[in-house]
Write a protein that holds these residues in place. Structure first.
Motif, PDB file in Angstrom:
ATOM      1  N   ILE A   6     -12.902 -47.023 114.350  1.00  0.00           N
ATOM      2  CA  ILE A   6     -13.756 -46.973 113.166  1.00  0.00           C
ATOM      3  C   ILE A   6     -14.821 -48.058 113.298  1.00  0.00           C
ATOM      4  O   ILE A   6     -14.596 -49.075 113.945  1.00  0.00           O
ATOM      5  CB  ILE A   6     -12.945 -47.153 111.853  1.00  0.00           C
ATOM      6  N   GLU A   7     -15.967 -47.808 112.673  1.00  0.00           N
ATOM      7  CA  GLU A   7     -17.048 -48.784 112.709  1.00  0.00           C
ATOM      8  C   GLU A   7     -17.292 -49.300 111.306  1.00  0.00           C
ATOM      9  O   GLU A   7     -17.504 -48.520 110.370  1.00  0.00           O
ATOM     10  CB  GLU A   7     -18.323 -48.153 113.263  1.00  0.00           C
ATOM     11  N   GLN A  14     -10.136 -50.720 116.208  1.00  0.00           N
ATOM     12  CA  GLN A  14      -9.183 -49.682 116.574  1.00  0.00           C
ATOM     13  C   GLN A  14      -8.000 -49.801 115.612  1.00  0.00           C
ATOM     14  O   GLN A  14      -7.371 -50.863 115.508  1.00  0.00           O
ATOM     15  CB  GLN A  14      -8.727 -49.860 118.022  1.00  0.00           C
ATOM     16  N   VAL A  15      -7.736 -48.693 114.897  1.00  0.00           N
ATOM     17  CA  VAL A  15      -6.720 -48.714 113.850  1.00  0.00           C
ATOM     18  C   VAL A  15      -5.748 -47.562 114.080  1.00  0.00           C
ATOM     19  O   VAL A  15      -6.163 -46.431 114.371  1.00  0.00           O
ATOM     20  CB  VAL A  15      -7.379 -48.556 112.454  1.00  0.00           C
ATOM     21  N   HIS A  23      -8.547 -38.131 109.348  1.00  0.00           N
ATOM     22  CA  HIS A  23      -9.718 -37.827 108.509  1.00  0.00           C
ATOM     23  C   HIS A  23      -9.785 -38.783 107.306  1.00  0.00           C
ATOM     24  O   HIS A  23     -10.865 -39.261 106.943  1.00  0.00           O
ATOM     25  CB  HIS A  23      -9.669 -36.369 108.039  1.00  0.00           C
ATOM     26  N   PHE A  24      -8.643 -39.042 106.676  1.00  0.00           N
ATOM     27  CA  PHE A  24      -8.618 -39.943 105.522  1.00  0.00           C
ATOM     28  C   PHE A  24      -8.999 -41.364 105.922  1.00  0.00           C
ATOM     29  O   PHE A  24      -9.705 -42.060 105.196  1.00  0.00           O
ATOM     30  CB  PHE A  24      -7.242 -39.926 104.845  1.00  0.00           C
ATOM     31  N   LEU A  25      -8.530 -41.785 107.092  1.00  0.00           N
ATOM     32  CA  LEU A  25      -8.872 -43.110 107.598  1.00  0.00           C
ATOM     33  C   LEU A  25     -10.369 -43.205 107.855  1.00  0.00           C
ATOM     34  O   LEU A  25     -11.003 -44.204 107.485  1.00  0.00           O
ATOM     35  CB  LEU A  25      -8.086 -43.414 108.873  1.00  0.00           C
ATOM     36  N   GLN A  26     -10.941 -42.169 108.448  1.00  0.00           N
ATOM     37  CA  GLN A  26     -12.392 -42.158 108.707  1.00  0.00           C
ATOM     38  C   GLN A  26     -13.166 -42.222 107.384  1.00  0.00           C
ATOM     39  O   GLN A  26     -14.174 -42.931 107.281  1.00  0.00           O
ATOM     40  CB  GLN A  26     -12.793 -40.904 109.502  1.00  0.00           C
ATOM     41  N   SER A  27     -12.707 -41.481 106.377  1.00  0.00           N
ATOM     42  CA  SER A  27     -13.386 -41.501 105.072  1.00  0.00           C
ATOM     43  C   SER A  27     -13.314 -42.875 104.429  1.00  0.00           C
ATOM     44  O   SER A  27     -14.308 -43.376 103.890  1.00  0.00           O
ATOM     45  CB  SER A  27     -12.759 -40.462 104.131  1.00  0.00           C
TER      46      SER A  27
END
Length: 127
Positions: A6-7, A14-15, A23-27
């Protein structure tokens, strides 16, 4: 357990997350990145931990405000539901419509007949 890059604030992290939750983590990371970008624009470069702390606090503040709005909306909804139930439980308002007795309608019919008769006789006498 998948690892996702993720940025946030121009930095890559890195998670790890549960399978299917990428998808939820990216959101969530996108929300945090938006706040970090606001901070970077306003303050400039800052230590990573401070940037993450401030961005997290900004998100927490927004969340608290939304929770308060939600609580207020729920209270209004419950009040409206109570009002609705009390209206449903209230006895129906009785509306009485006056009934004109037959004797009155008969009298009006007789008066109308007399008026027509007088009008006809006036018309006949005038000619």
């Amino acid at each position: 357990m998948p690892e996702v890059d993720i940025e946030i604030g121009g930095r890559i992290f890195q998670v790890a997350c549960q399978t299917g939750e990428e998808h939820f983590l990216q959101s969530a990371a996108k929300l945090l990145d938006n706040e970090a970008s606001v901070l970077a624009d306003q303050i400039g470069r800052m230590p990573e931990s401070r940037m993450l702390l401030m961005a997290g606090l900004m998100l927490a503040d927004k969340t608290a405000g939304l929770e308060e709005e939600l609580r207020s909306a729920e209270e209004k909804l419950h009040a409206l539901q109570r009002d609705n139930m009390s209206l449903k439980d209230a006895p129906a308002e009785r509306v009485e419509v006056a009934v004109i007795p037959n004797s009155v309608t008969d009298s009006f019919a007789e008066i109308a007949a007399r008026a027509e008769s007088l009008a006809e006789s006036l018309k006949t006498n005038a000619v």
